[in-house]
Design an enzyme around this catalytic site. Sequence first.
Site, PDB file in Angstrom:
ATOM      1  N   SER A  42       3.421   5.049  -9.929  1.00 36.20           N
ATOM      2  CA  SER A  42       3.825   4.895  -8.520  1.00 36.20           C
ATOM      3  C   SER A  42       3.819   3.415  -8.154  1.00 36.20           C
ATOM      4  O   SER A  42       3.028   2.954  -7.319  1.00 36.20           O
ATOM      5  CB  SER A  42       2.872   5.688  -7.626  1.00 36.20           C
ATOM      6  N   ALA A  82       0.288  -1.897  -1.809  1.00 31.75           N
ATOM      7  CA  ALA A  82      -1.161  -2.044  -1.662  1.00 31.75           C
ATOM      8  C   ALA A  82      -1.600  -3.472  -1.939  1.00 31.75           C
ATOM      9  O   ALA A  82      -2.438  -4.036  -1.218  1.00 31.75           O
ATOM     10  CB  ALA A  82      -1.876  -1.078  -2.595  1.00 31.75           C
ATOM     11  N   GLY A 139       5.828   1.456  -6.467  1.00 38.62           N
ATOM     12  CA  GLY A 139       6.118   1.057  -5.092  1.00 38.62           C
ATOM     13  C   GLY A 139       4.879   1.084  -4.216  1.00 38.62           C
ATOM     14  O   GLY A 139       4.633   0.158  -3.434  1.00 38.62           O
ATOM     15  N   ASP A 140       4.096   2.144  -4.325  1.00 39.24           N
ATOM     16  CA  ASP A 140       2.851   2.238  -3.567  1.00 39.24           C
ATOM     17  C   ASP A 140       1.874   1.142  -3.967  1.00 39.24           C
ATOM     18  O   ASP A 140       1.227   0.520  -3.113  1.00 39.24           O
ATOM     19  CB  ASP A 140       2.206   3.605  -3.799  1.00 39.24           C
ATOM     20  N   SER A 141       1.749   0.929  -5.265  1.00 36.50           N
ATOM     21  CA  SER A 141       0.765  -0.037  -5.754  1.00 36.50           C
ATOM     22  C   SER A 141       1.127  -1.461  -5.370  1.00 36.50           C
ATOM     23  O   SER A 141       0.263  -2.260  -4.997  1.00 36.50           O
ATOM     24  CB  SER A 141       0.612   0.091  -7.274  1.00 36.50           C
TER      25      SER A 141
END
Length: 413
Positions: free
Chosen positions: A169, A176, A171-173
């Site tokens: 994932s 973050a 994009g999420d990381s």
Amino acid sequence: MTQKNTGPLSGIRVLELGTLIAGPFCSRMLAEFGAEVIKIESPDGGDPLRQWRVLKDGTSLWWSVQARNKKSVTLNMKSAEGQTIARRLALDADIIIENYRPGVLEKWQLGYEQLKAINPATIMVRLSGYGQSGPMSDLPGFGAIGESMGGLRYVSGHPDRPPVRVGISIGDSVAALHGVIGAMMALRHRDVTGGRWNGKTGDACQAGQGQMVDVALYESVFNLMESLVPEFDVAGVVRERTGGALPGIVPSNTYTTADGENIVIAGNGDAIFHRLMKAIRRDDLAHDPALVRNDGRVPRTAEIDAAIQGWCDTQQIETALQTLRAADVPVGKIYSVRDMMQDPQFLARNMFEQHQFADGSAVKLPAITPKMSETPGQTQWLGPPLGEHNHAVLQALGYSETDIARFEAEKII
């Protein structure tokens, strides 16, 4: 189980209002370096990530990493009293990290402007699909959508096939990590403009200046897209999918050895290219004056790649690695997790930590990065059971055992 964080962020209080990946990964990194992170979870099952991917005794193994060093507090955020407790925690926090859809916190009286009116030092990191403004801000947006809109998916894969995703994932990381960077810059600004707000005295005049860190998933991915924009704006170039190759930088590609292994060779520096061609016995290309610079090599990408692949066809992967490393050419095998956990470099750098679950069984976790010489991060405890820290956190806010018992009875926690 030690439950006292130490590290460069020791003394920093963080409230996490989020689920799954982007927000929790952001606060996880702060927890790893000493911040006290209080994670709010729904009493009805908690963060959905607790049940994602591979489970042990009903709980995700991912959870042990994503929630390490965090304190789990359950709150029914749909109840007025649950919102009141969350507001008290938010006003007492140095940093609030949230990844709800825009507008949700405002309905709960927990929005940035609402908290800032009381505590001007409020720092709120808001991670969402499209940011807090714009025509798409109210739409749901996961990391996969951010990767697509931000440009990463378009350039990933082979030119004759549909785009592919990275196997994590990303994009999420990436979002973050932008959140962590923004939080640290905001914390620095708050401290140089006055410091933490004293909620006991309520003296807003002495508080430093907080701010909102608005992180959009698609913008975080877009921020990684190198020269995409000026190439299109100036030259009309739309970067397309090129498989394992790095377009316009030659040679840099993935090749296959005689034993069927994949190997990445990056010979795109001018001097490196010369050494690479010598190592694979292509003196004709090594001494070709047209190939001395990258701009000369780009038109002949297919010819150069064919020469490298022809050599790889005759080599076992270990021999290829040894030959190219001896020639000081950047080269690497594509690792699986099995390769990583046996690799001397990973082991020498202590990239795996041994821990125990509550039942005494062992588990290895990825070690904490970045590595800091004086204030390294630590894993104090694994991802906690749901609501493990309810009593300790609520008592620290001034609630009595009677209050806490009522919260439990009324399903507020």
